[in-house]
Design an enzyme around this catalytic site. Sequence first.
Site, PDB file in Angstrom:
ATOM      1  N   LYS A 114       0.839  -1.204   0.000  1.00  9.26           N
ATOM      2  CA  LYS A 114       0.000   0.000   0.000  1.00  9.26           C
ATOM      3  C   LYS A 114       0.873   1.253   0.000  1.00  9.26           C
ATOM      4  O   LYS A 114       1.928   1.300   0.624  1.00  9.26           O
ATOM      5  CB  LYS A 114      -0.889  -0.023   1.247  1.00  9.26           C
ATOM      6  CG  LYS A 114      -1.841   1.155   1.372  1.00  9.26           C
ATOM      7  CD  LYS A 114      -2.660   1.025   2.642  1.00  9.26           C
ATOM      8  CE  LYS A 114      -3.633   2.192   2.789  1.00  9.26           C
ATOM      9  NZ  LYS A 114      -2.943   3.485   2.965  1.00  9.26           N
ATOM     10  N   LYS A 116       7.571   1.212   1.679  1.00 11.37           N
ATOM     11  CA  LYS A 116       8.299   0.419   0.684  1.00 11.37           C
ATOM     12  C   LYS A 116       9.637   1.048   0.323  1.00 11.37           C
ATOM     13  O   LYS A 116      10.645   0.358   0.212  1.00 11.37           O
ATOM     14  CB  LYS A 116       7.463   0.251  -0.583  1.00 11.37           C
ATOM     15  CG  LYS A 116       6.219  -0.586  -0.429  1.00 11.37           C
ATOM     16  CD  LYS A 116       5.482  -0.746  -1.736  1.00 11.37           C
ATOM     17  CE  LYS A 116       5.164   0.566  -2.399  1.00 11.37           C
ATOM     18  NZ  LYS A 116       4.312   1.452  -1.584  1.00 11.37           N
ATOM     19  N   LYS A 175       6.002   9.362  -7.213  1.00 11.24           N
ATOM     20  CA  LYS A 175       6.629  10.316  -6.282  1.00 11.24           C
ATOM     21  C   LYS A 175       8.141  10.379  -6.492  1.00 11.24           C
ATOM     22  O   LYS A 175       8.803  11.294  -5.998  1.00 11.24           O
ATOM     23  CB  LYS A 175       6.343   9.921  -4.828  1.00 11.24           C
ATOM     24  CG  LYS A 175       4.881   9.973  -4.435  1.00 11.24           C
ATOM     25  CD  LYS A 175       4.707   9.925  -2.922  1.00 11.24           C
ATOM     26  CE  LYS A 175       5.317   8.714  -2.265  1.00 11.24           C
ATOM     27  NZ  LYS A 175       4.698   7.431  -2.678  1.00 11.24           N
ATOM     28  N   ASP A 185      -1.356  -1.091  -5.084  1.00 12.25           N
ATOM     29  CA  ASP A 185      -1.627  -2.514  -5.221  1.00 12.25           C
ATOM     30  C   ASP A 185      -1.606  -2.883  -6.694  1.00 12.25           C
ATOM     31  O   ASP A 185      -1.172  -2.107  -7.532  1.00 12.25           O
ATOM     32  CB  ASP A 185      -2.930  -2.921  -4.525  1.00 12.25           C
ATOM     33  CG  ASP A 185      -4.136  -2.195  -5.087  1.00 12.25           C
ATOM     34  OD1 ASP A 185      -4.107  -1.850  -6.277  1.00 12.25           O
ATOM     35  OD2 ASP A 185      -5.108  -1.992  -4.341  1.00 12.25           O
TER      36      ASP A 185
END
Length: 261
Positions: free
Chosen positions: A9, A14, A40, A125
């Site tokens: 998510k 991450k 990003k 996802d």
Amino acid sequence: MKQIAIYGKGGIGKSSTASNVAAACADEGYSVTIIGCDPKSDSSITLLGGHRIPTVMELMQQRVEITEKDVVFEGYKGIKCVEVGGPEPGIGCAGRGIIVAIKMLQKISTVMQDCDLIIYDVPGDIVCGGFAAPIRKGLVNDTYVLTSGEYMPLYAANNICKGFARLGNQLNGVICNSRNAENEEAIVSAFARELGSELLAFIPKDPLVQTCERAGFSVIEKEPDSGIAKVYRKLARTIIERDSACDPKPLTDARLRELTG
């Protein structure tokens, strides 16, 4: 060569995990490439002293001739850093952009061949087929799901595993990035077990991670002797040595709510 992807998510950590694993593997003498697939474009920032690099997508949008030196940058311990980026806001599909950018990168650079480990940091996802591009194009041989013990991150992780099942892709393990939820490690362990996999690492919530990130560094580089650095190093060794995987068996939503209730 190991080619891994870390899914989870948005906002679950991450990029922090990917960059610290990359740095830990580089410390062990492995040649590493990290490819940030998040619009990003922040997957590599802590490997480059806080500096943002041009993305493949933004240079393609400028219609300039792109060379390797324009998009491949060397960071901590020689880690090769690439950011895919995303389309202009409100225009185009970020998932589709991953496919286009990777094709361009393959044309202009050998960075995806000349290393021991490639880490793809993939957002959100797998509902959007574009975000499955590294898997669908055969660029990944190991996949990991990152979550916390809260309902929404677990829901996203479960959705990702549904996508893996549709693609016939195996899951190599689950990683928990703690948010200090109640019974968090037990919840994520049960989730991983019911998927048919296992919890490979429990990363405790540690303010040192954010402190290092604000300074523009990974924990491995700025605080190499810290307890949290040891956790990342152990995870990195696990990923390098791991050779087992499962066909994930996603949980029902009712079961997810039971786990987190």
